[in-house]
Design a protein around this motif. Sequence first.
Motif, short mmCIF file in Angstrom:
data_model
loop_
_atom_site.label_atom_id
_atom_site.label_comp_id
_atom_site.label_asym_id
_atom_site.label_seq_id
_atom_site.Cartn_x
_atom_site.Cartn_y
_atom_site.Cartn_z
N UNK A 294 0.91 -1.07 0.09
CA UNK A 294 0.09 -0.18 -0.09
C UNK A 294 0.84 1.21 0.02
N UNK A 295 0.70 2.25 -0.81
CA UNK A 295 1.41 3.34 -1.18
C UNK A 295 0.57 4.74 -1.00
N UNK A 296 0.85 5.52 -0.53
CA UNK A 296 0.30 6.94 -0.78
C UNK A 296 0.58 7.56 -1.75
N UNK A 297 -0.17 8.55 -2.71
CA UNK A 297 0.36 8.96 -3.69
C UNK A 297 -0.39 10.28 -4.10
N UNK A 298 -0.18 10.89 -4.99
CA UNK A 298 -1.16 11.94 -5.75
C UNK A 298 -1.34 11.62 -7.14
N UNK A 299 -2.27 12.25 -7.86
CA UNK A 299 -2.47 12.05 -9.42
C UNK A 299 -2.00 13.53 -9.95
N UNK A 300 -1.00 13.43 -10.74
CA UNK A 300 -0.59 14.53 -11.24
C UNK A 300 0.01 14.57 -12.51
N UNK A 301 -0.51 15.13 -13.43
CA UNK A 301 -0.41 15.31 -15.03
C UNK A 301 -0.31 13.89 -15.56
N UNK A 302 -1.33 13.10 -15.23
CA UNK A 302 -1.41 11.78 -16.02
C UNK A 302 -0.68 10.59 -15.41
N UNK A 303 -0.32 10.77 -14.08
CA UNK A 303 0.36 9.71 -13.61
C UNK A 303 0.37 9.72 -11.96
N UNK A 304 0.45 8.72 -11.13
CA UNK A 304 0.36 8.51 -9.82
C UNK A 304 1.75 8.77 -9.58
N UNK A 305 2.09 9.70 -8.71
CA UNK A 305 3.37 10.36 -8.16
C UNK A 305 3.69 9.92 -6.66
N UNK A 306 4.70 9.24 -6.74
CA UNK A 306 5.06 8.54 -5.02
C UNK A 306 6.27 9.28 -4.52
N UNK A 307 6.41 9.32 -3.33
CA UNK A 307 7.82 9.51 -2.71
C UNK A 307 8.23 8.74 -1.64
N UNK A 308 9.26 8.08 -1.63
CA UNK A 308 9.52 7.06 -0.39
C UNK A 308 11.16 6.68 -0.68
N UNK B 81 15.02 15.56 -1.91
CA UNK B 81 16.04 15.43 -3.00
C UNK B 81 17.33 15.08 -2.56
N UNK B 82 17.52 14.88 -1.37
CA UNK B 82 18.78 14.18 -0.85
C UNK B 82 18.54 12.91 -0.60
N UNK B 83 17.61 12.49 0.01
CA UNK B 83 17.46 11.20 0.60
C UNK B 83 16.24 10.12 -0.08
N UNK B 84 15.54 10.70 -0.84
CA UNK B 84 14.59 9.89 -1.17
C UNK B 84 14.29 9.86 -2.85
N UNK B 85 13.38 9.12 -3.22
CA UNK B 85 13.13 8.81 -4.83
C UNK B 85 11.83 9.63 -4.85
N UNK B 86 11.66 10.10 -6.10
CA UNK B 86 10.23 10.25 -6.45
C UNK B 86 10.07 9.80 -7.74
N UNK B 87 8.73 9.11 -7.67
CA UNK B 87 8.43 8.25 -8.96
C UNK B 87 7.32 8.73 -9.70
N UNK B 88 7.12 8.43 -10.74
CA UNK B 88 5.84 8.70 -11.70
C UNK B 88 5.37 7.20 -11.97
N UNK B 89 4.28 6.85 -11.78
CA UNK B 89 3.59 5.48 -12.31
C UNK B 89 2.72 5.80 -13.55
N UNK B 90 3.20 5.98 -14.66
CA UNK B 90 2.42 6.21 -15.81
C UNK B 90 1.74 5.17 -16.39
N UNK B 91 0.40 5.08 -16.52
CA UNK B 91 -0.40 3.99 -16.92
C UNK B 91 0.05 3.87 -18.64
N UNK B 92 0.09 2.66 -18.72
CA UNK B 92 0.35 2.11 -20.28
C UNK B 92 -0.76 1.78 -21.19
N UNK B 93 -2.12 2.15 -20.36
CA UNK B 93 -3.13 1.93 -21.36
C UNK B 93 -4.14 0.49 -21.03
N UNK B 94 -3.19 -0.43 -20.29
CA UNK B 94 -3.76 -1.77 -19.93
C UNK B 94 -4.42 -1.80 -18.66
N UNK B 95 -5.58 -2.33 -18.64
CA UNK B 95 -6.29 -2.52 -17.37
C UNK B 95 -6.31 -4.09 -17.39
#
Length: 173
Positions: free
Chosen positions: A34-48, A120-134
């Motif tokens: 389970x990961x918290x996220x925000x939807x931004x510009x067409x993708x789920x963005x995560x930090x961790x 910016x120093x210690x974490x990664x910010x990721x975008x999970x971009x949908x590839x069109x497949x459900x």
Amino acid sequence: MTVTDALFERALVEEATKKSGLVWVRAPGGPARPLWHVWHEGAACLVGDGPGEQPLSGLADGGDAVVTVRSKDKGGRVVTWEATVVQLTPGSPEWEAAVAELKGKRLNARDGEAMPERWSRECRVLRLEPNGTTRPLPGSALAEPPLPTPATTRRPVPAALPRLLRKKRRGRR
């Protein structure tokens, strides 16, 4: 699949993911987390992956992931979609925009306004971009035992708890 079906699925993925504050993400060969996220510009963005942040193990830049979105009010699965993982470079315009959105949704941050610098120093910010497949929703619960964590504790039930629960049941009748 028709163009209308593809547009419907894209809209379902976007709306469901926007409304849910928590998604279940499975990297290839790993467990769903389970990961918290925000939807931004067409993708789920995560930090961790930093101290005090959620683990993003198994999610690699350019890799794949499967995202399951739950209903915010009922908690049941709404849609499962496949994504491509994109790691954002700290300081890039995309990173700045994603972090601005994530910062607004981050609860209980220990460092407040200094959070983006720490990310910016210690974490990664990721975008999970949908590839069109459900994926079709499964017919079973897919329940699994919880992942091991040092945060789990077992303590005896407080002595007063059974008495309090009996009071609540008597009050309902």
